[in-house]
Design an enzyme around this catalytic site. Structure first.
Site, PDB file in Angstrom:
ATOM      1  N   LYS A  79      42.867 -44.044  26.236  1.00 36.13           N
ATOM      2  CA  LYS A  79      42.464 -44.077  27.648  1.00 36.13           C
ATOM      3  C   LYS A  79      40.986 -44.450  27.662  1.00 36.13           C
ATOM      4  CE  LYS A  79      40.631 -42.388  30.704  1.00 36.13           C
ATOM      5  NZ  LYS A  79      39.454 -43.042  31.369  1.00 36.13           N
ATOM      6  N   GLY A 122      32.367 -38.627  25.192  1.00 33.54           N
ATOM      7  CA  GLY A 122      31.832 -38.784  26.545  1.00 33.54           C
ATOM      8  C   GLY A 122      30.815 -37.681  26.822  1.00 33.54           C
ATOM      9  N   SER A 123      30.654 -37.368  28.089  1.00 33.85           N
ATOM     10  CA  SER A 123      29.624 -36.389  28.463  1.00 33.85           C
ATOM     11  C   SER A 123      30.107 -34.960  28.229  1.00 33.85           C
ATOM     12  CB  SER A 123      29.269 -36.580  29.942  1.00 33.85           C
ATOM     13  OG  SER A 123      30.419 -36.336  30.731  1.00 33.85           O
ATOM     14  N   GLY A 183      33.796 -33.410  28.674  1.00 34.79           N
ATOM     15  CA  GLY A 183      34.361 -32.836  27.450  1.00 34.79           C
ATOM     16  C   GLY A 183      34.886 -31.430  27.671  1.00 34.79           C
ATOM     17  N   GLU A 194      33.043 -35.450  20.950  1.00 41.14           N
ATOM     18  CA  GLU A 194      31.767 -36.099  20.600  1.00 41.14           C
ATOM     19  C   GLU A 194      31.028 -36.296  21.917  1.00 41.14           C
ATOM     20  OE1 GLU A 194      30.758 -36.650  17.600  1.00 41.14           O
ATOM     21  OE2 GLU A 194      32.629 -36.259  16.544  1.00 41.14           O
ATOM     22  N   CYS A 252      24.417 -42.645  23.075  1.00 41.33           N
ATOM     23  CA  CYS A 252      24.408 -41.192  22.890  1.00 41.33           C
ATOM     24  C   CYS A 252      23.241 -40.792  22.001  1.00 41.33           C
ATOM     25  CB  CYS A 252      25.718 -40.718  22.302  1.00 41.33           C
ATOM     26  SG  CYS A 252      26.187 -41.602  20.816  1.00 41.33           S
ATOM     27  N   GLU A 297      20.023 -34.628  29.264  1.00 44.57           N
ATOM     28  CA  GLU A 297      20.288 -36.021  28.921  1.00 44.57           C
ATOM     29  C   GLU A 297      20.069 -36.892  30.174  1.00 44.57           C
ATOM     30  OE1 GLU A 297      24.413 -37.206  28.029  1.00 44.57           O
ATOM     31  OE2 GLU A 297      23.629 -38.456  26.417  1.00 44.57           O
TER      32      GLU A 297
HETATM   33  P1  NAD Z   1      32.120 -39.733  30.862  1.00 39.08           P
HETATM   34  O1  NAD Z   1      32.189 -38.327  30.403  1.00 39.08           O
HETATM   35  O2  NAD Z   1      31.820 -39.988  32.294  1.00 39.08           O
HETATM   36  O3  NAD Z   1      33.528 -40.481  30.587  1.00 39.08           O
HETATM   37  C1  NAD Z   1      34.104 -40.468  29.305  1.00 39.08           C
HETATM   38  C2  NAD Z   1      35.608 -40.694  29.451  1.00 39.08           C
HETATM   39  O4  NAD Z   1      36.183 -39.590  30.177  1.00 39.08           O
HETATM   40  C3  NAD Z   1      35.979 -41.944  30.248  1.00 39.08           C
HETATM   41  O5  NAD Z   1      37.120 -42.531  29.686  1.00 39.08           O
HETATM   42  C4  NAD Z   1      36.278 -41.402  31.623  1.00 39.08           C
HETATM   43  O6  NAD Z   1      37.154 -42.213  32.376  1.00 39.08           O
HETATM   44  C5  NAD Z   1      36.940 -40.080  31.282  1.00 39.08           C
HETATM   45  N1  NAD Z   1      36.888 -39.091  32.362  1.00 39.08           N
HETATM   46  C6  NAD Z   1      36.077 -39.081  33.441  1.00 39.08           C
HETATM   47  N2  NAD Z   1      36.327 -37.978  34.194  1.00 39.08           N
HETATM   48  C7  NAD Z   1      37.302 -37.283  33.553  1.00 39.08           C
HETATM   49  C8  NAD Z   1      37.980 -36.059  33.822  1.00 39.08           C
HETATM   50  N3  NAD Z   1      37.699 -35.332  34.906  1.00 39.08           N
HETATM   51  N4  NAD Z   1      38.922 -35.647  32.949  1.00 39.08           N
HETATM   52  C9  NAD Z   1      39.201 -36.369  31.840  1.00 39.08           C
HETATM   53  N5  NAD Z   1      38.588 -37.536  31.539  1.00 39.08           N
HETATM   54  C10 NAD Z   1      37.654 -37.998  32.386  1.00 39.08           C
HETATM   55  O7  NAD Z   1      31.083 -40.477  29.906  1.00 39.08           O
HETATM   56  P2  NAD Z   1      30.558 -41.995  29.965  1.00 39.08           P
HETATM   57  O8  NAD Z   1      29.636 -42.160  31.137  1.00 39.08           O
HETATM   58  O9  NAD Z   1      31.679 -42.942  29.817  1.00 39.08           O
HETATM   59  O10 NAD Z   1      29.695 -42.031  28.618  1.00 39.08           O
HETATM   60  C11 NAD Z   1      28.421 -41.479  28.548  1.00 39.08           C
HETATM   61  C12 NAD Z   1      28.419 -40.123  27.861  1.00 39.08           C
HETATM   62  O11 NAD Z   1      29.101 -40.222  26.614  1.00 39.08           O
HETATM   63  C13 NAD Z   1      27.003 -39.670  27.519  1.00 39.08           C
HETATM   64  O12 NAD Z   1      26.896 -38.290  27.737  1.00 39.08           O
HETATM   65  C14 NAD Z   1      26.865 -40.012  26.039  1.00 39.08           C
HETATM   66  O13 NAD Z   1      25.898 -39.252  25.373  1.00 39.08           O
HETATM   67  C15 NAD Z   1      28.262 -39.703  25.570  1.00 39.08           C
HETATM   68  N6  NAD Z   1      28.569 -40.394  24.316  1.00 39.08           N
HETATM   69  C16 NAD Z   1      28.685 -39.640  23.193  1.00 39.08           C
HETATM   70  C17 NAD Z   1      28.930 -40.262  21.966  1.00 39.08           C
HETATM   71  C18 NAD Z   1      29.045 -39.453  20.705  1.00 39.08           C
HETATM   72  O14 NAD Z   1      29.615 -39.953  19.737  1.00 39.08           O
HETATM   73  N7  NAD Z   1      28.553 -38.218  20.660  1.00 39.08           N
HETATM   74  C19 NAD Z   1      29.084 -41.639  21.912  1.00 39.08           C
HETATM   75  C20 NAD Z   1      28.977 -42.385  23.096  1.00 39.08           C
HETATM   76  C21 NAD Z   1      28.724 -41.744  24.294  1.00 39.08           C
END
Ligand code: NAD
Length: 440
Positions: free
Chosen positions: A130, A182-183, A187, A205, A239, A324
């Site tokens: 996804k 993701g965030s 998470g 992550e 990230c 962040e």
């Molecule tokens: P995000 O958390 O907004 O989205 C991540 C994923 O979750 C997307 O696929 C999104 O569609 C999905 N999502 C959104 N709302 C959701 C919900 N309510 N329930 C389940 N899934 C949902 O993050 P983003 O803006 O895509 O990415 C940025 C974040 O990711 C930053 O915090 C960054 O630090 C982090 N990041 C971490 C790493 C790592 O390896 N630690 C790598 C890249 C990015």
């Protein structure tokens, strides 16, 4: 839900922990990705706003991951141990978990799916990806490259959308493991949903608040280059982006002045133009959020939302010292000693990446030992992961798993412990055969 979810992959595949197409299949995937690299890089630039050299790096990581994983199909899958019992050997093997749900962010729209899909395939799993709603075409192009290279149809399936399909994956009884990047806020929702019908394996992550420490003896030319690349590369949307500069007062004014001067010269604009240094941020609302947090200036260029690279001197309690930003904003905090600087680094709730700049090897290694992050760089910026090394963080950045390297397999496989007793008689472990001590 795609038809393969819930299929008993484990029994179909037996105990061998390998994708049927491994290892040569991964070499073929790498070759297809390499053939399509220019087109894929352009797609990453257009969809995610990464400038072309960064977009190319994103695709190259997937190519490198394919090469790495191709070589791991014949690597050690377990361990062999002596036993406390006579005529007994003990060993461990790894087995697929079954179907893995993968939820990925937009900022590495080819690399991160490859970090998850290739090790998961190698470990013998099927998966449903996804991807971020901000980079759906990159995910489709990545999966098309895999299937065109011969990964069996259905092993990697894709569902698009935002929260609803992600949640459906998390609670589906046929999904045995969820791998999320993701965030922190998302998470937490993902982990909670995955446990509703769990338990199941959940790897997280998450975000970072990465710091670069510059001590008074540092090579300032190197530190300026590192800060520019770390803080403003990918418009600060990695990230691992350098979000804090923790600097000794003796060099703070000079260092900050030189970073500001170089930052003003960075060219904002079309990410597909080779002359662009900094592309747009992912959405207009992201630009507005970054500006509200930091006071950074936003610009509209040809319909794209841009944030000017910004350096802000703050005290330790400021929101920019703690949260962040995920944008091109560098918060500068002064620290009077190595110990003080480490305290600042470790004061963040996150623990992904950190850097220390010094010419003193003793202080560098003391910093490495004391800094509480999953990744530490010495005299190099906070960004720049290599696919054969573990990637991930401590504290709110994750829940202990690592991606990439051989540790990347852990979230996609189960360990089985095997005891083989060839003595031909019952031997009892966990039984104390020694006479009990006298009762006084
Ligand atoms: P995000 O958390 O907004 O989205 C991540 C994923 O979750 C997307 O696929 C999104 O569609 C999905 N999502 C959104 N709302 C959701 C919900 N309510 N329930 C389940 N899934 C949902 O993050 P983003 O803006 O895509 O990415 C940025 C974040 O990711 C930053 O915090 C960054 O630090 C982090 N990041 C971490 C790493 C790592 O390896 N630690 C790598 C890249 C990015």
């Amino acid at each position: 839900m795609p038809p393969s979810v819930g299929r008993p992959m484990r029994s179909e595949r037996g105990p061998a922990c390998r994708c049927p197409s491994a290892p040569n299949g991964f070499a073929a995937v790498g070759a297809v990705l390499a053939d399509r690299k220019a087109a894929l890089s352009m797609l990453v630039a257009r969809e995610a706003g990464k400038v072309l050299i960064e977009a190319g790096g994103d695709v190259q990581e997937a190519i490198d991951m394919a090469a790495f994983v191709a070589g791991q199909g014949r690597a050690a899958w377990g361990t062999v141990h002596p036993s406390e019992l006579a005529d007994t050997i003990a060993f461990t093997t790894r087995h697929p978990v079954g179907v893995v749900g993968m939820i990925t962010p937009w900022n590495f729209p080819v690399a991160i799916p490859s970090w998850k899909c290739f090790p998961a395939l190698l470990a013998g799993n099927a998966m449903v990806l996804k991807p971020s709603e901000h980079a759906p075409a990159c995910a489709d192009a990545f999966v098309a490259a895999c299937t065109d290279a011969g990964i069996p149809a259905g092993l990697i399936q894709v569902v698009h959308g935002r929260a609803e399909p992600a949640r459906a994956l998390c609670v589906h009884p046929g999904v045995r493991a969820v791998s999320f990047t993701g965030s922190v806020a998302t998470g937490r929702l993902v982990a909670a949903a995955a446990m509703e019908t769990g338990p199941r394996l959940v790897s997280l992550e998450l975000g970072g608040k990465n710091a670069m420490v510059v001590l008074e003896d540092a090579d300032l030319d190197l530190a300026v280059d590192g800060a520019l690349f770390g803080a403003f590369g990918t418009a600060g949307q990695r990230c691992t982006s350098t979000s804090r500069l923790v600097v000794h007062p003796a060099v703070a004014d000079e260092l900050v002045g030189r970073i500001e001067e170089r930052a003003r010269a960075l060219v904002l604009g079309d990410p597909t133009s080779p002359s662009t240094d900094v592309g747009p941020v992912i959405t207009r609302s992201a630009a507005d959020r970054i500006a509200a947090m930091s006071g950074a200036v936003t610009r509209d260029i040809d319909g794209g939302a841009y944030v000017e690279p910004t350096v802000v001197r703050v005290d330790r309690s400021h929101v920019l010292a703690r949260e962040e930003v995920f944008g091109p904003v560098l918060a500068v905090i002064e620290a009077t000693s190595l110990e003080d600087a480490v305290d600042v680094v470790n004061s963040a709730a996150y623990g992904l990446s950190a850097a220390v700049y010094t010419r003193d090897v003793n202080r560098a290694l003391r910093a490495v030992a004391a800094i509480d992050t999953g990744i530490v760089y010495v005299n190099a910026p906070t960004i720049g992961a290599e696919i054969h090394l573990p990637f991930g963080g401590t504290k709110h950045t994750g829940n202990g798993y690592r991606e990439a390297g051989m540790r990347g397999l852990e979230q996609f496989s189960e360990t089985k412990t095997v005891y083989v007793d060839y003595s031909g008689r019952l031997q009892r472990a966990q039984i104390d055969n020694r006479p009990p001590p006298p009762v006084s």
